[in-house]
Design an enzyme around this catalytic site. Structure first.
Site, PDB file in Angstrom:
ATOM      1  N   LYS A   1      43.930  42.320  42.516  1.00 20.02           N
ATOM      2  CA  LYS A   1      43.495  43.598  41.934  1.00 20.02           C
ATOM      3  C   LYS A   1      43.095  44.587  43.039  1.00 20.02           C
ATOM      4  O   LYS A   1      43.543  45.722  43.056  1.00 20.02           O
ATOM      5  CB  LYS A   1      42.295  43.386  40.988  1.00 20.02           C
ATOM      6  CG  LYS A   1      42.596  42.454  39.826  1.00 20.02           C
ATOM      7  CD  LYS A   1      41.414  42.307  38.895  1.00 20.02           C
ATOM      8  CE  LYS A   1      40.245  41.594  39.519  1.00 20.02           C
ATOM      9  NZ  LYS A   1      40.467  40.150  39.786  1.00 20.02           N
TER      10      LYS A   1
ATOM     11  N   ARG B   1      35.383  43.084  31.590  1.00 21.76           N
ATOM     12  CA  ARG B   1      35.608  41.652  31.733  1.00 21.76           C
ATOM     13  C   ARG B   1      35.130  40.866  30.526  1.00 21.76           C
ATOM     14  O   ARG B   1      35.325  39.655  30.475  1.00 21.76           O
ATOM     15  CB  ARG B   1      34.805  41.162  32.932  1.00 21.76           C
ATOM     16  CG  ARG B   1      35.589  40.871  34.173  1.00 21.76           C
ATOM     17  CD  ARG B   1      34.598  40.470  35.240  1.00 21.76           C
ATOM     18  NE  ARG B   1      35.177  39.776  36.339  1.00 21.76           N
ATOM     19  CZ  ARG B   1      35.546  40.347  37.476  1.00 21.76           C
ATOM     20  NH1 ARG B   1      35.453  41.646  37.637  1.00 21.76           N
ATOM     21  NH2 ARG B   1      36.026  39.621  38.453  1.00 21.76           N
TER      22      ARG B   1
ATOM     23  N   ARG C   1      41.243  32.997  51.736  1.00 17.92           N
ATOM     24  CA  ARG C   1      40.372  34.137  52.034  1.00 17.92           C
ATOM     25  C   ARG C   1      38.995  33.650  52.478  1.00 17.92           C
ATOM     26  O   ARG C   1      38.356  34.268  53.325  1.00 17.92           O
ATOM     27  CB  ARG C   1      40.238  35.049  50.807  1.00 17.92           C
ATOM     28  CG  ARG C   1      39.399  36.280  51.113  1.00 17.92           C
ATOM     29  CD  ARG C   1      39.368  37.258  49.973  1.00 17.92           C
ATOM     30  NE  ARG C   1      38.652  36.737  48.824  1.00 17.92           N
ATOM     31  CZ  ARG C   1      38.505  37.389  47.684  1.00 17.92           C
ATOM     32  NH1 ARG C   1      39.070  38.573  47.535  1.00 17.92           N
ATOM     33  NH2 ARG C   1      37.835  36.862  46.693  1.00 17.92           N
TER      34      ARG C   1
ATOM     35  N   ARG D   1      33.449  35.136  51.990  1.00 17.98           N
ATOM     36  CA  ARG D   1      32.775  35.690  50.814  1.00 17.98           C
ATOM     37  C   ARG D   1      32.004  34.568  50.137  1.00 17.98           C
ATOM     38  O   ARG D   1      32.567  33.486  49.927  1.00 17.98           O
ATOM     39  CB  ARG D   1      33.812  36.309  49.869  1.00 17.98           C
ATOM     40  CG  ARG D   1      33.374  37.660  49.325  1.00 17.98           C
ATOM     41  CD  ARG D   1      34.468  38.343  48.570  1.00 17.98           C
ATOM     42  NE  ARG D   1      34.485  37.994  47.153  1.00 17.98           N
ATOM     43  CZ  ARG D   1      35.171  38.651  46.243  1.00 17.98           C
ATOM     44  NH1 ARG D   1      35.897  39.690  46.587  1.00 17.98           N
ATOM     45  NH2 ARG D   1      35.146  38.271  44.986  1.00 17.98           N
TER      46      ARG D   1
ATOM     47  N   ARG E   1      34.672  31.104  38.229  1.00 19.17           N
ATOM     48  CA  ARG E   1      35.278  32.434  38.019  1.00 19.17           C
ATOM     49  C   ARG E   1      36.539  32.322  37.176  1.00 19.17           C
ATOM     50  O   ARG E   1      36.782  33.145  36.294  1.00 19.17           O
ATOM     51  CB  ARG E   1      35.575  33.081  39.376  1.00 19.17           C
ATOM     52  CG  ARG E   1      34.305  33.552  40.074  1.00 19.17           C
ATOM     53  CD  ARG E   1      34.460  33.622  41.582  1.00 19.17           C
ATOM     54  NE  ARG E   1      35.367  34.656  42.025  1.00 19.17           N
ATOM     55  CZ  ARG E   1      35.942  34.659  43.231  1.00 19.17           C
ATOM     56  NH1 ARG E   1      35.721  33.676  44.083  1.00 19.17           N
ATOM     57  NH2 ARG E   1      36.732  35.657  43.567  1.00 19.17           N
TER      58      ARG E   1
HETATM   59  P1  B4P Z   1      41.618  40.141  43.905  1.00 16.66           P
HETATM   60  O1  B4P Z   1      42.186  40.001  42.535  1.00 16.66           O
HETATM   61  O2  B4P Z   1      41.361  41.496  44.426  1.00 16.66           O
HETATM   62  O3  B4P Z   1      40.418  39.156  43.974  1.00 16.66           O
HETATM   63  P2  B4P Z   1      38.906  39.223  43.906  1.00 16.66           P
HETATM   64  O4  B4P Z   1      38.322  40.374  44.663  1.00 16.66           O
HETATM   65  O5  B4P Z   1      38.474  37.858  44.371  1.00 16.66           O
HETATM   66  O6  B4P Z   1      38.632  39.348  42.377  1.00 16.66           O
HETATM   67  P3  B4P Z   1      37.401  38.869  41.585  1.00 16.66           P
HETATM   68  O7  B4P Z   1      37.808  39.239  40.213  1.00 16.66           O
HETATM   69  O8  B4P Z   1      36.952  37.476  41.779  1.00 16.66           O
HETATM   70  O9  B4P Z   1      36.252  39.671  42.308  1.00 16.66           O
HETATM   71  P4  B4P Z   1      35.421  40.957  41.931  1.00 16.66           P
HETATM   72  O10 B4P Z   1      35.060  41.587  43.220  1.00 16.66           O
HETATM   73  O11 B4P Z   1      36.070  41.780  40.885  1.00 16.66           O
HETATM   74  O12 B4P Z   1      42.568  39.331  44.954  1.00 16.66           O
HETATM   75  C1  B4P Z   1      42.415  39.432  46.331  1.00 16.66           C
HETATM   76  C2  B4P Z   1      42.960  38.192  47.113  1.00 16.66           C
HETATM   77  O13 B4P Z   1      44.320  37.876  46.839  1.00 16.66           O
HETATM   78  C3  B4P Z   1      42.924  38.475  48.599  1.00 16.66           C
HETATM   79  O14 B4P Z   1      42.587  37.303  49.283  1.00 16.66           O
HETATM   80  C4  B4P Z   1      44.362  38.929  48.923  1.00 16.66           C
HETATM   81  O15 B4P Z   1      44.687  38.748  50.277  1.00 16.66           O
HETATM   82  C5  B4P Z   1      45.155  38.033  48.015  1.00 16.66           C
HETATM   83  N1  B4P Z   1      46.429  38.631  47.568  1.00 16.66           N
HETATM   84  C6  B4P Z   1      46.561  39.798  46.924  1.00 16.66           C
HETATM   85  N2  B4P Z   1      47.878  40.042  46.626  1.00 16.66           N
HETATM   86  C7  B4P Z   1      48.574  38.967  47.097  1.00 16.66           C
HETATM   87  C8  B4P Z   1      49.964  38.609  47.083  1.00 16.66           C
HETATM   88  N3  B4P Z   1      50.898  39.381  46.496  1.00 16.66           N
HETATM   89  N4  B4P Z   1      50.320  37.444  47.662  1.00 16.66           N
HETATM   90  C9  B4P Z   1      49.383  36.647  48.261  1.00 16.66           C
HETATM   91  N5  B4P Z   1      48.039  36.929  48.303  1.00 16.66           N
HETATM   92  C10 B4P Z   1      47.646  38.070  47.725  1.00 16.66           C
HETATM   93  O16 B4P Z   1      34.130  40.291  41.259  1.00 16.66           O
HETATM   94  C11 B4P Z   1      33.262  39.444  41.993  1.00 16.66           C
HETATM   95  C12 B4P Z   1      32.094  39.012  41.108  1.00 16.66           C
HETATM   96  O17 B4P Z   1      31.321  40.173  40.703  1.00 16.66           O
HETATM   97  C13 B4P Z   1      32.450  38.325  39.780  1.00 16.66           C
HETATM   98  O18 B4P Z   1      32.692  36.936  39.948  1.00 16.66           O
HETATM   99  C14 B4P Z   1      31.160  38.604  38.969  1.00 16.66           C
HETATM  100  O19 B4P Z   1      30.099  37.763  39.350  1.00 16.66           O
HETATM  101  C15 B4P Z   1      30.794  40.025  39.393  1.00 16.66           C
HETATM  102  N6  B4P Z   1      31.429  41.043  38.514  1.00 16.66           N
HETATM  103  C16 B4P Z   1      32.357  41.966  38.910  1.00 16.66           C
HETATM  104  N7  B4P Z   1      32.718  42.727  37.855  1.00 16.66           N
HETATM  105  C17 B4P Z   1      32.023  42.264  36.778  1.00 16.66           C
HETATM  106  C18 B4P Z   1      31.988  42.619  35.399  1.00 16.66           C
HETATM  107  N8  B4P Z   1      32.768  43.618  34.921  1.00 16.66           N
HETATM  108  N9  B4P Z   1      31.174  41.927  34.567  1.00 16.66           N
HETATM  109  C19 B4P Z   1      30.397  40.932  35.044  1.00 16.66           C
HETATM  110  N10 B4P Z   1      30.370  40.541  36.330  1.00 16.66           N
HETATM  111  C20 B4P Z   1      31.187  41.192  37.194  1.00 16.66           C
END
Ligand code: B4P
Length: 189
Positions: free
Chosen positions: A13, A88, A127, A133, A144
């Site tokens: 994302k 979410r 990652r 992280r 998650r």
């Molecule tokens: P992302 O999908 O960007 O992953 P993320 O940041 O880990 O998402 P997540 O949903 O867990 O985290 P968020 O910050 O929203 O993917 C990135 C990864 O994939 C990278 O390592 C990248 O290099 C790799 N990648 C991307 N494209 C690729 C490809 N084509 N091929 C190979 N690799 C690739 O949320 C974190 C926490 O915050 C949640 O767990 C929760 O505790 C809280 N939170 C956030 N929003 C919330 C909400 N709305 N409600 C409640 N809690 C919330």
């Protein structure tokens, strides 16, 4: 343009949001990034969220809704938005879709990045080595993924009912995924 970008942790994302935001000139609203900024600044919200996020649990709806909804309204009245990681849960989706006039905040498109769970786990563990992280531990990743299946996936049906849901295979390279997303964004929205 109003875009919701959703999908499981590690689907890409954040990676795709960085490409879409300059292209459409919209405001990037990532609840994960906003929460991490609150933690860094040591705010009350940050203190409440820190342990929850490290465990891979969801931050309570009322805190998230209060943090993000005014920003969504402002963006919808201005350049448009890209929501990354929101909504979410059902309560969050109801807060978004229930927002009243004057600004029409309803998304033009809701994009789901689909990647199978084993690939997600591998990406996040990779990652973990690079970025350290706190929520990229095996236990937090499992949590998650479970929250995504139980709480976030049902929200997609609300977008399907609105006729704005687009599911993309996000297993390809970053460029391939970006092209697939652009093909599904309605022209002139
Ligand atoms: P992302 O999908 O960007 O992953 P993320 O940041 O880990 O998402 P997540 O949903 O867990 O985290 P968020 O910050 O929203 O993917 C990135 C990864 O994939 C990278 O390592 C990248 O290099 C790799 N990648 C991307 N494209 C690729 C490809 N084509 N091929 C190979 N690799 C690739 O949320 C974190 C926490 O915050 C949640 O767990 C929760 O505790 C809280 N939170 C956030 N929003 C919330 C909400 N709305 N409600 C409640 N809690 C919330």
């Amino acid at each position: 343009m109003k875009i919701v970008l959703t999908g499981p942790p590690g689907a890409g994302k954040g990676t795709q949001a960085k490409r879409l935001v300059p292209r459409f000139g919209v405001e990037h609203l990532s609840t994960g990034d906003l929460l991490r900024a609150e933690i860094k600044q040591g705010t009350e919200l940050g203190k409440q969220a820190e342990g929850i996020m490290a465990a891979g649990d969801l931050v309570p709806d009322e805190l998230i809704i209060e943090m993000i909804q005014p920003r969504i309204r402002a963006a919808a009245e201005g350049p448009g938005y890209l929501l990354d990681g929101y909504p979410r849960t059902q309560a969050q989706a109801e807060a978004l879709l229930g927002m009243a006039a004057p600004a029409d905040v309803t998304p033009d498109v809701a994009i789901v990045l689909f990647v199978p769970a084993p690939v997600l786990t591998e990406r996040l563990l990779n990652r973990a080595e690079a970025e350290k992280r706190p929520d990229d531990t095996p236990e937090a990743i499992e949590n998650r993924l479970r929250f995504y299946t139980e709480s976030t996936r049902p929200v997609h049906e609300m977008f399907r009912a609105l006729g704005v849901l687009q599911v993309i295979n996000a297993q390809g390279t970053e460029d391939e995924v970006a092209d697939a997303i652009l093909e599904r964004i309605p022209v002139g929205a």
